[in-house]
Design an enzyme around this catalytic site. Structure first.
Site, PDB file in Angstrom:
ATOM      1  N   LYS A  12       0.856  -1.191   0.000  1.00  0.00           N
ATOM      2  CA  LYS A  12       0.000   0.000   0.000  1.00  0.00           C
ATOM      3  C   LYS A  12       0.902   1.255   0.000  1.00  0.00           C
ATOM      4  CE  LYS A  12      -3.425  -2.943   2.082  1.00  0.00           C
ATOM      5  NZ  LYS A  12      -4.590  -3.125   2.923  1.00  0.00           N
ATOM      6  N   GLU A  49      -9.451  -0.913  -1.747  1.00  0.00           N
ATOM      7  CA  GLU A  49      -9.149   0.482  -1.397  1.00  0.00           C
ATOM      8  C   GLU A  49      -9.212   1.371  -2.627  1.00  0.00           C
ATOM      9  OE1 GLU A  49      -5.497  -0.384   0.631  1.00  0.00           O
ATOM     10  OE2 GLU A  49      -6.650  -1.361   2.210  1.00  0.00           O
ATOM     11  N   GLU A  51     -10.452 -11.009  -1.180  1.00  0.00           N
ATOM     12  CA  GLU A  51     -10.196 -10.185   0.001  1.00  0.00           C
ATOM     13  C   GLU A  51     -11.518  -9.622   0.529  1.00  0.00           C
ATOM     14  OE1 GLU A  51      -5.854  -8.658   0.061  1.00  0.00           O
ATOM     15  OE2 GLU A  51      -7.106  -7.160  -0.896  1.00  0.00           O
TER      16      GLU A  51
HETATM   17  P1  13P Z   1      -4.134  -6.539   5.729  1.00  0.00           P
HETATM   18  O1  13P Z   1      -3.310  -7.804   5.631  1.00  0.00           O
HETATM   19  O2  13P Z   1      -3.423  -5.416   6.374  1.00  0.00           O
HETATM   20  O3  13P Z   1      -5.474  -6.843   6.338  1.00  0.00           O
HETATM   21  O4  13P Z   1      -4.413  -6.063   4.223  1.00  0.00           O
HETATM   22  C1  13P Z   1      -4.889  -6.978   3.304  1.00  0.00           C
HETATM   23  C2  13P Z   1      -4.849  -6.365   1.957  1.00  0.00           C
HETATM   24  O5  13P Z   1      -5.587  -5.462   1.648  1.00  0.00           O
HETATM   25  C3  13P Z   1      -3.875  -6.888   0.998  1.00  0.00           C
HETATM   26  O6  13P Z   1      -4.112  -6.409  -0.282  1.00  0.00           O
END
Ligand code: 13P
Length: 251
Positions: A12, A97, A167
């Site tokens: 990210k 996101e 996800e």
């Molecule tokens: P987290 O592992 O921080 O929950 O994030 C998952 C994610 O969005 C991976 O693309």
């Protein structure tokens, strides 16, 4: 069916180019013993540093997004060909996101998938339901729809270059992981959609990851489930000790 596992870190908006080089150098040492596919999806400005440091290791570098047009007046955007020119092989497309904060839709996701394939990139397509959708009992229908839409126009031949990441939005960054069975069930649904569209053989060969609060404690069990071929890891992929343990989950 003996599918490879693919373990990808989605950084990210974290780490500078210098921090990227330092992290990838450390990770290179940790991945020597694995036969799985290990990917770091780094911020776009960190890609050159990541590629340079990863060169003599087995780590692959991914982008976190791209635009579906070849070029033009799209301030701030990056094209598939720019990524290919750098030497990138993978690109995350349709992360929740991006859908939530940057107006990504099923239509733009599909356009990006087709463009990525055409450019020779391997898309990691993200799908997953919100908490509200899960509670309404429409998870299966919704994920089926998302996968079908994203793959519209993708040929059977292209499917070997596609990775799907399931996800659930409610599990991302919340510490609330889907149970092994919940995660496996939806990954199995995704495989069924692919089987209906492309046949059993292709469905059985497609890599389907789980993502959402994957951590050192739950990785091994999740990755051992029948339809889960590894993980897309957010927060835990930023810490070298944690990502080391996740990548080497079976050691
Ligand atoms: P987290 O592992 O921080 O929950 O994030 C998952 C994610 O969005 C991976 O693309």
């Amino acid at each position: 069916m003996n599918r490879k596992k693919v373990i990808a870190g989605n950084w990210k908006m974290n780490k500078t180019p210098s921090e990227t080089s330092a992290f990838i150098a450390q990770l290179s040492d940790k991945v020597k013993q694995t036969n799985d596919i290990v990917i770091c999806a780094v911020p776009s400005v960190c890609i050159p540093a990541a590629l340079k440091t990863a060169k003599r290791s087995r780590i692959k570098i991914a982008a976190q997004n791209m635009h579906y047009e070849d070029n033009g007046a799209y301030t701030g955007e990056i094209s598939a060909n720019m990524l290919v020119d750098l030497g990138v092989k993978y690109v995350i497309i349709g992360h929740s996101e991006r859908r939530q904060y940057f107006g990504e839709t099923d239509t733009t996701v599909n356009k990006k998938v087709l463009k990525a394939l055409k450019a020779g990139l391997k898309p990691i397509i993200c799908v997953g339901e919100s908490l509200e959708q899960r509670e309404m009992g429409v998870t299966t229908d919704y994920v089926r729809y998302q996968v079908g839409y994203a793959l519209n126009g993708v040929t059977a031949e292209d499917m070997k270059n596609i990775i799907i990441a399931y996800e659930p939005i409610w599990a991302i960054g919340t510490g609330r992981t889907a149970s092994n069975d919940q995660a496996n069930e939806v990954c199995n649904t995704i495989r069924k959609v692919i089987a209906e569209k492309y046949g059993r053989r292709i469905a059985n060969a497609t890599l389907i990851q789980y993502g959402g609060s994957v951590n050192v404690k739950n990785a091994k069990e999740l990755f051992s489930m029948s339809d889960i071929d590894g993980g897309l890891v957010g927060g835990a992929s930023l810490k070298i000790d944690d990502f080391d343990k996740i990548v080497n989950y079976n050691k």
